[in-house]
Design an enzyme around this catalytic site. Structure first.
Site, PDB file in Angstrom:
ATOM      1  N   GLU A 174       0.813  -1.224   0.000  1.00 34.84           N
ATOM      2  CA  GLU A 174       0.000   0.000   0.000  1.00 34.84           C
ATOM      3  C   GLU A 174       0.847   1.276   0.000  1.00 34.84           C
ATOM      4  O   GLU A 174       1.126   1.856   1.056  1.00 34.84           O
ATOM      5  CB  GLU A 174      -0.938   0.009   1.226  1.00 34.84           C
ATOM      6  N   LYS A 216      -2.636  -1.929  -2.898  1.00 33.89           N
ATOM      7  CA  LYS A 216      -3.661  -1.039  -2.338  1.00 33.89           C
ATOM      8  C   LYS A 216      -3.217   0.373  -2.678  1.00 33.89           C
ATOM      9  O   LYS A 216      -2.140   0.812  -2.259  1.00 33.89           O
ATOM     10  CB  LYS A 216      -3.780  -1.251  -0.829  1.00 33.89           C
TER      11      LYS A 216
HETATM   12  P1  13P Z   1      -9.330   4.459   4.468  1.00 30.86           P
HETATM   13  O1  13P Z   1     -10.228   3.781   3.468  1.00 30.86           O
HETATM   14  O2  13P Z   1     -10.059   5.069   5.620  1.00 30.86           O
HETATM   15  O3  13P Z   1      -8.362   5.413   3.804  1.00 30.86           O
HETATM   16  O4  13P Z   1      -8.421   3.354   5.143  1.00 30.86           O
HETATM   17  C1  13P Z   1      -7.873   2.359   4.374  1.00 30.86           C
HETATM   18  C2  13P Z   1      -6.662   1.831   5.023  1.00 30.86           C
HETATM   19  O5  13P Z   1      -6.588   0.689   5.388  1.00 30.86           O
HETATM   20  C3  13P Z   1      -5.504   2.709   5.177  1.00 30.86           C
HETATM   21  O6  13P Z   1      -4.402   1.919   5.452  1.00 30.86           O
END
Ligand code: 13P
Length: 338
Positions: A174, A216
């Site tokens: 991510e 992500k």
């Molecule tokens: P949000 O969808 O609130 O941005 O959170 C996703 C997430 O897991 C951030 O690491």
């Protein structure tokens, strides 16, 4: 299941991921900010509400948990993690232990928690956890993110991805560009392309099997304080374009974070990408706030509100499930929400 099978199952048609991995201290801060009174059992009760919502499994393939959540039990003493597995959802773990400031940087961060990670991942795998998520939180601003932060985070994410795959766990990588700031959508596009390229270079160096991994990602949007905000079609077009340039087709799926976008925008942007483009990967969701914001406001830590909050959660999940196959409409969303 093989890594490839798990990765594909997480982005099965019409399904996405619920990110429930807010650690308890941050959860209690959020409750206070919303003016919701908390008690010692609030974190457990909220986690149970999320994990047991009726109908959630129709559109949620997997749930990202904290270590604490993997150990919680319901009032009868049954493990909430086991309950998720029984319902056919795939449990995932956020194994990091917090963000730390990069030495010598202007406050930029990297996730910590690599010590003992090999052993912890083996333990998670033995308990049925099938995927992991590790986040880079890159700030955009004057001179930010620095190459230092981009490289340090890419390297750590790749190390975690390699260790996850060694344990039979699918890594979700991510690299988030945070949407706070005055930057334009063009700046977001340019930095996203660079960050993704550097992230994939690190994954290659660490011999990560791309078909057994997911990304992500944040969408390409202007900063929240930028006076010019793009429309839904432009966000969809620029996000798809940057992914085509920088994300190999071997990746089975890209799941978005919501990042502070409104519930409407998180769903509408995802739908516009899936409705209008022929794509080599699945595009779906891995939302925390865009799934849980409304349910938390309904819940307010009151047992009599649990069923209504769960219905709101299942509704948002269903709408995003439709958006993941390009079949969502605003009219249907409003009608079903009543
Ligand atoms: P949000 O969808 O609130 O941005 O959170 C996703 C997430 O897991 C951030 O690491």
């Amino acid at each position: 299941m093989s890594l490839h099978d798990i990765a594909r199952a997480l982005v099965a048609a019409g399904k996405g991921i619920m990110a429930a991995d807010r650690p308890s201290p941050a959860f209690y801060e959020l409750l206070a900010a919303e003016g919701i009174a908390a008690d010692d059992a609030s974190y457990r009760n909220w986690t149970e509400l999320l994990f047991t919502a009726p109908g959630l499994d129709d559109s949620v393939s997997g749930i990202i948990m904290t270590d604490e959540q993997t150990r919680l039990r319901d009032a009868r003493g049954d493990s909430l993690l086991e309950g998720v597995i029984k319902r056919g959802m795939i449990p995932g773990i956020s194994p990091f232990t917090g963000m730390v400031t990069l030495a010598g940087s202007a406050g930029e961060t990297v996730g910590s928690g690599l010590d003992g990670l090999r052993e912890r991942l083996a333990d998670y795998a033995a308990r049925g956890i099938a995927f992991s998520k590790w986040r880079a939180a890159l700030q955009v601003g004057a001179g930010l993110p620095s190459d230092y932060a981009i490289e340090a985070n890419a390297y750590v994410m790749a190390q975690v991805a390699a260790l996850s795959q060694e344990a039979g766990i699918v890594p979700i990588v991510e690299p988030e560009l945070m949407l706070y700031g005055e930057h334009s959508i063009e700046t977001c596009f340019r930095i996203t392309e660079h960050v993704l390229r550097r992230t994939f270079a690190a994954l290659a160096l660490h011999r990560v099997d791309l078909e057994g991994a997911l990304v992500k990602a944040s969408m390409v949007v202007a900063g929240d304080k930028c006076p010019v905000q793009a429309d839904v079609a432009t966000v969809a077009e620029m996000t798809v374009r940057v992914f085509r340039r920088a994300i190999p087709a071997a990746i089975p799926g890209i799941v978005f974070l919501s990042g502070g976008q409104s519930d409407y925008h998180a769903t509408a942007h995802l739908n516009a990408m899936n409705a209008n483009y022929e794509l080599p990967w699945k595009l779906s969701f891995s939302y925390a706030r865009a799934l849980q914001r409304l349910p938390m406001r309904i819940w307010r830590n009151q047992p009599e509100n649990v069923a209504a909050a769960q219905a709101a959660l299942a509704h948002r999940a269903r709408m995003n499930g439709l958006a993941s196959v390009g079949l969502w409409t605003e009219a249907q969303d409003n009608a079903a929400a009543g």
